[in-house]
Design a protein around this motif. Structure first.
Motif, PDB file in Angstrom:
ATOM      1  N   ALA A  17      37.004 -51.298 -13.078  1.00  0.00           N
ATOM      2  CA  ALA A  17      37.702 -50.583 -12.005  1.00  0.00           C
ATOM      3  C   ALA A  17      37.595 -49.078 -12.203  1.00  0.00           C
ATOM      4  N   HIS A  62      45.188 -47.001  -7.619  1.00  0.00           N
ATOM      5  CA  HIS A  62      45.007 -47.770  -8.855  1.00  0.00           C
ATOM      6  C   HIS A  62      44.508 -49.145  -8.459  1.00  0.00           C
ATOM      7  N   VAL A  63      43.489 -49.623  -9.154  1.00  0.00           N
ATOM      8  CA  VAL A  63      42.958 -50.964  -8.908  1.00  0.00           C
ATOM      9  C   VAL A  63      42.980 -51.724 -10.225  1.00  0.00           C
ATOM     10  N   GLY A  64      43.593 -52.895 -10.225  1.00  0.00           N
ATOM     11  CA  GLY A  64      43.651 -53.688 -11.447  1.00  0.00           C
ATOM     12  C   GLY A  64      44.737 -54.744 -11.387  1.00  0.00           C
ATOM     13  N   SER A  73      36.646 -50.762 -18.612  1.00  0.00           N
ATOM     14  CA  SER A  73      37.257 -51.018 -17.308  1.00  0.00           C
ATOM     15  C   SER A  73      36.243 -50.871 -16.181  1.00  0.00           C
ATOM     16  N   GLU A 132      34.005 -48.016 -11.507  1.00  0.00           N
ATOM     17  CA  GLU A 132      33.703 -48.028 -10.082  1.00  0.00           C
ATOM     18  C   GLU A 132      34.362 -46.846  -9.372  1.00  0.00           C
ATOM     19  N   PRO A 157      36.966 -53.445  -3.243  1.00  0.00           N
ATOM     20  CA  PRO A 157      37.612 -52.352  -3.985  1.00  0.00           C
ATOM     21  C   PRO A 157      36.863 -51.035  -3.861  1.00  0.00           C
ATOM     22  N   GLY A 187      45.529 -55.128  -6.239  1.00  0.00           N
ATOM     23  CA  GLY A 187      45.452 -56.120  -7.301  1.00  0.00           C
ATOM     24  C   GLY A 187      46.643 -57.056  -7.244  1.00  0.00           C
TER      25      GLY A 187
END
Length: 417
Positions: A328, A242-244, A326, A331, A306, A276
């Motif tokens: 993220a 998870h990226v954020g 989003s 991507e 990322p 994140g």
């Protein structure tokens, strides 16, 4: 043409999607021969995080001399010292009296808010009058309100919407008082144009808006087709990523931890990784420690790469309650990761195609089923990952550039400039 971009808060040191798009737009305008300046109004020391082309100026108009009447904070003493309890009790009473007196003198809470807003808008008006831009692009409706409240600006204004439009002016998620909602809604009257992210978002614009509306998606960085996330080979460890921003109210990372906990003992080769920073780091860390999963769930912090982290992963989990568009998620899909989100989450339900590029779950129970399904089937991850990558090709920089240039030309023509 001289173009001013306004992001009144969080641009300096900001690592979010709005800051990235603001910098991207500035670079686009600069590359097309325009003189570009970005303005903010922040009581911080810092720099832009995302790269800006040479010649783009960033101005922080913050001036401590601009009067802002602030209420005193109200809090309770939680210690056991009786003398300190008496001291803080007296202080609390004084603060309550002061706050009441302040609002009473100005005519109420709404008048206090407008008083401070007007002081800031006067500062904005002075700055804009000196700069004399030909066009203003605001990065939120809050920024639009900051520069237009009580002002009459002669140049056209376009707003860039980096979420679902009603999130900018409504009180869907709480925190905004009715008078704030009214001011934000009415500020749409000052717009000559607006950019939205999906066609379905048109219905969320208020009736106060009557300008030009164009759908212009944000650009997604795509990985090389030969260098996507690897799903066909056997690995020692597999990653759910998870990226954020660490924000449990919006991003709901705690749900991802909760779901992983239910599968961790069964799938011992799998880990969960968060990239994140944010205000809820401690809460999430405590949750991980309570579950005794600190060797399987990792809070990695900020990364400048990322895309590289995503390419090294196997599944992208994104249990947000709400989103706009989003970057993220885009991507992650762009580098070939199958993704899981909630079907009720705006933006996410536009980007993930059910059973093709990932899964849209009705609830966390269904999300758990989908997560296990992807863990069990590497060929499914591969198929969905390739389709996810291909689906992101429409979200490219060239399309964004064409869309913005056309929107600007239309607005300028209608304005007669």
């Amino acid at each position: 043409m001289k173009i001013l971009l306004v992001q009144h808060l969080c641009f300096l040191n900001g690592i979010g999607g709005t800051e990235k798009i603001c910098s991207t737009l500035a670079n686009i305008f600069n590359e097309h021969g325009h003189e570009v300046e970005i303005a903010t109004n922040e009581n911080v020391v810092g720099m832009p995080v995302f790269p800006l082309s040479e010649g783009i100026k960033v101005t922080n108009i913050f001036d401590p001399a601009v009067e802002q009447k602030k209420e005193f904070p109200i809090y309770n003493y939680r210690g056991k010292n009786p003398f300190l309890w008496l001291k803080f009790k007296a202080k609390k009473k004084y603060h309550k009296w002061y706050n009441w007196r302040l609002k009473y003198t100005l005519g109420g809470e709404a008048k206090l808010y407008q008083y401070n807003l007007r002081k800031r808008s006067i500062a904005w008006n002075k700055y804009i009058d000196q700069l004399k831009p030909d066009l203003i692009v605001t990065m939120s409706i809050s920024s639009l309100l900051e520069i237009t409240f009580g002002n009459s600006l002669p140049m056209p204004i376009i707003n860039s919407v980096n979420g679902r439009p009603d999130y900018d002016y409504s009180n869907i998620w709480g925190g905004r008082k009715p008078y704030m909602v009214d001011l934000l809604t009415h500020s749409y009257r000052y717009l000559d144009g607006i950019q939205i992210l999906f066609d379905s978002y048109r219905r969320f614009l208020p009736s106060d808006f009557s300008g030009e509306c164009r759908v212009i998606a944000n650009p997604i960085e795509l990985g090389d087709c030969t260098k996507l996330a690897e799903h066909s080979s056997t690995k020692e460890r597999y990653k759910i990523i998870h990226v954020g921003r660490l924000d449990t109210a919006c991003k709901q990372q705690h749900l991802a931890i909760e779901l992983f906990n239910k599968l961790a003992k069964k799938y011992t080769q799998w880990d969960l990784e968060f990239w994140g920073t944010g205000a809820d780091f401690n809460r999430l860390n405590e949750q991980i420690l309570d579950l005794d999963l600190s060797d399987r769930i990792f809070l990695r912090g900020f990364t400048e790469d990322p895309i590289g982290k995503m390419k090294d992963a196997d599944i992208f989990i994104f249990p947000s309650q709400y989103e706009g568009f989003s970057l993220a998620l885009g991507e992650a899909m762009g580098v070939g990761l199958p993704s899981i989100g909630f079907s009720a989450c705006s933006g996410v339900n536009e980007m993930i195609k059910q059973n093709k590029t990932g899964f849209l779950a009705l609830n966390k129970e269904e999300m758990l089923i989908y997560l296990e399904k992807l863990i069990q089937d590497s060929s499914l991850r591969q198929q969905m990952g390739i389709k996810a990558h291909l689906s992101m090709k429409d979200y490219n920089l060239d399309q964004m550039v064409k869309g913005w240039m056309k929107l600007i030309d239309t607005v300028i023509t209608k304005k007669g400039i």
